[in-house]
Design an enzyme around this catalytic site. Structure first.
Site, PDB file in Angstrom:
ATOM      1  N   THR A 169       0.984  -1.169   0.374  1.00 27.67           N
ATOM      2  CA  THR A 169       0.229  -0.061  -0.170  1.00 27.67           C
ATOM      3  C   THR A 169       0.929   1.061  -0.237  1.00 27.67           C
ATOM      4  OG1 THR A 169       0.114   0.027   2.651  1.00 27.67           O
ATOM      5  CG2 THR A 169      -1.919  -1.687   1.040  1.00 27.67           C
ATOM      6  N   HIS A 170       0.810   2.217  -0.594  1.00 28.98           N
ATOM      7  CA  HIS A 170       1.494   3.453  -0.673  1.00 28.98           C
ATOM      8  C   HIS A 170       2.174   3.151  -1.782  1.00 28.98           C
ATOM      9  CE1 HIS A 170      -1.383   5.323   2.084  1.00 28.98           C
ATOM     10  NE2 HIS A 170      -1.332   4.577   2.305  1.00 28.98           N
ATOM     11  N   SER A 291      18.271  -2.726 -25.809  1.00 27.81           N
ATOM     12  CA  SER A 291      18.635  -1.194 -25.968  1.00 27.81           C
ATOM     13  C   SER A 291      18.950  -0.995 -28.028  1.00 27.81           C
ATOM     14  CB  SER A 291      18.980  -0.771 -24.907  1.00 27.81           C
ATOM     15  OG  SER A 291      19.436   0.215 -25.420  1.00 27.81           O
ATOM     16  N   LYS A 297      20.769  -4.800 -22.224  1.00 30.24           N
ATOM     17  CA  LYS A 297      19.174  -4.341 -21.173  1.00 30.24           C
ATOM     18  C   LYS A 297      17.814  -5.525 -22.342  1.00 30.24           C
ATOM     19  CE  LYS A 297      17.747  -1.172 -19.596  1.00 30.24           C
ATOM     20  NZ  LYS A 297      17.004   0.369 -20.447  1.00 30.24           N
ATOM     21  N   GLU A 304       4.834  -1.590 -20.864  1.00 29.65           N
ATOM     22  CA  GLU A 304       4.811  -0.153 -21.646  1.00 29.65           C
ATOM     23  C   GLU A 304       3.888   0.584 -21.497  1.00 29.65           C
ATOM     24  OE1 GLU A 304       8.611   1.615 -21.914  1.00 29.65           O
ATOM     25  OE2 GLU A 304       9.852  -0.321 -20.200  1.00 29.65           O
TER      26      GLU A 304
END
Length: 473
Positions: A169-170, A291, A297, A304
């Site tokens: 949470t948060h 990448s 990467k 995304e």
């Protein structure tokens, strides 16, 4: 001067409009290009042809055209559909939209009988009918894609039985939960998404056909007949409302926007989990990208983009909301602008659902990294408070006691379960040896028993429900 003459000559060579009887001048090329919608509303051709067939059959039954003319129209429409399907139909921008293209082509094909098809019909009720039919089919397809994603998520849950992960949470570690429980939370959200689409479909499924421009007609048509033929629940009661209403589109795009938000949240969570900082989720190479400059990467790019495309879908909703907000009754040409955001929203949500399903089918969870993470954050603190409540201590007092125990554990750089009984009793003498049955994430998860909780038995019931509902058993 030469440019103006050229434009006038081109306009003069254009086809006379089916609505052009009272006009002395032809539209200019600029206006014609600006006004046309066939470049995108040709997507509605199946719905337009279906509506025309139902309308022709009704007109013949009501004595507004002969059976011979009806048969010629139906045969011609079948021929036009075959041409469109085979790619042999020429869509002409000077015929403005899908409706005029079909009608003009039908007139070219069968002659005079085609001119009777527009009896007791306007492009206003025609387009409203076509769009409702198209939305109805689009919703059915989207619901199927939602179910496919639900199945993929439930299967992922079945494949990861017993895996405990930190619940947040948060974006702070909060309590331990079963991964299955988290995955089923996504499934629940998607179920509400499907429900909203189905509810929206119910309100879409009313026919505007026969409302004409806005006032209906003095001819003896049967709107109930065409509504039934097209699978509508009934005709819309008010002809002004029938041609001007786009509430159903706004509702549809709103439902799509909520789906987009849900998928964006999944995307955000999984992008975080795939990062080195979390390291909980490992996408396969098949759903990852690299990448162009950094050879090490491995990016979860599909998720995304899922996250990013939510902005586009929400934008489509905003477009139609703003489009409609200042319109007087009844039909206004502004409403031509509703189709591109509609088509874009449906196409985008469809592809996002498909990609999220594929991503779900190509991920694994790093159990070693997840297990190592569970020792941080004192995730069993609330369970320790429950222990004290069971000892008869009020929750607020229990909360304070556990807070002090957490502070002591932090000072010693240990987990709560590593504090000795003497250390716990130095905080409050109520602690006994049985406290250790509540401590540690595995013990904590076992203690959850409320309906809908992350306890193993509760999650098992949830899984059984979804397996049965999605026919996975």
């Amino acid at each position: 001067m030469g440019s103006a003459s050229s434009s006038s000559a081109a306009a003069a060579a254009a086809e006379v409009k089916l609505w052009g009887g009272r006009f002395q001048q032809r539209t200019t090329n600029a206006v014609e290009s600006f006004s046309e919608s066939v470049s995108y509303d040709k997507k509605l051709y199946k719905e337009d042809l279906a509506g025309s067939c139902a309308h022709a059959v009704m007109l013949a039954k009501q004595g507004l055209m002969s059976e011979e003319d009806r048969d010629a129209i139906l045969k011609g429409i079948a021929e036009i559909e075959a041409r469109i399907e085979s790619g042999n139909f020429t869509w002409r921008s000077d015929r403005e939209d899908v409706h005029m293209n079909v009608e003009a082509a039908l007139t070219d094909l069968i002659g005079e009988p085609a001119k009777k098809l527009h009896t007791a019909r306007s492009r206003n009720d025609q387009v409203a009918t076509d769009v409702r039919l198209w939305c109805r089919n689009a919703i059915d397809n989207l619901v199927k894609k939602i179910i496919a994603l639900q199945i993929a998520l439930v299967q992922l849950a079945l494949d990861n039985e017993g895996l405990v992960v930190p619940g947040y949470t948060h974006l702070q570690r909060a309590q331990p939960i079963l991964l299955q429980h988290l995955l089923l939370a996504y499934v629940e959200q998607l179920e509400r998404d499907a429900g909203r689409l189905k509810d929206c479909r119910c309100r879409i499924n009313f026919s505007p056909l026969g409302s004409c421009a806005l006032a209906g007609t003095g001819l003896p048509i049967d709107r109930f007949m065409t509504a039934e033929a097209l699978g509508f629940t009934a005709p819309l009661r008010n002809s002004v409302d029938a041609v001007s209403d786009r509430d159903f589109l706004i509702e549809f795009l709103a439902a799509n926007s909520i789906i987009a938000v849900h998928l964006s949240r999944i995307g955000e969570e999984w992008v975080l989990w795939a990062s080195e900082e979390f390291g909980f989720l490992i996408p396969s190479d098949a759903v990852s990208t690299g990448s162009s400059i950094m050879p090490q990467k491995k990016n979860p790019d599909p998720m995304e983009l899922v996250r990013g495309k939510s902005a586009r879908v929400i934008g489509d909703l905003m477009t139609v909301l703003v489009l409609c907000k200042g319109l007087p009754q009844a039909y206004n040409r502004d409403l031509q602008e509703d189709k591109e955001p509609l088509f874009d929203s449906v196409e985008t949500i469809g592809t996002v659902l498909e990609v999220t399903t594929e991503f779900s089918q190509n991920v694994t969870f790093n159990r070693k990294r997840i297990s190592a993470s569970l020792s941080a954050g004192h995730l069993d603190a609330t369970t320790m408070a429950d222990y004290l409540v069971n000892k008869g201590i009020p929750f607020r007092t229990s909360h304070d006691i556990v807070g002090k125990a957490v502070a002591l554990a932090i000072s010693k750089d240990v987990e709560l379960s590593k504090l000795t009984l003497e250390e716990l009793r130095s905080i409050n003498p109520v602690f006994e040896d049985d406290v250790y049955e509540y401590l540690g994430v595995e013990n904590a998860v076992k203690r959850f028993q409320s309906y809908g909780s992350t306890g193993a038995s509760c999650v098992k019931e949830q899984l059984q429900y979804w397996c049965e509902k999605l026919k996975l058993v």
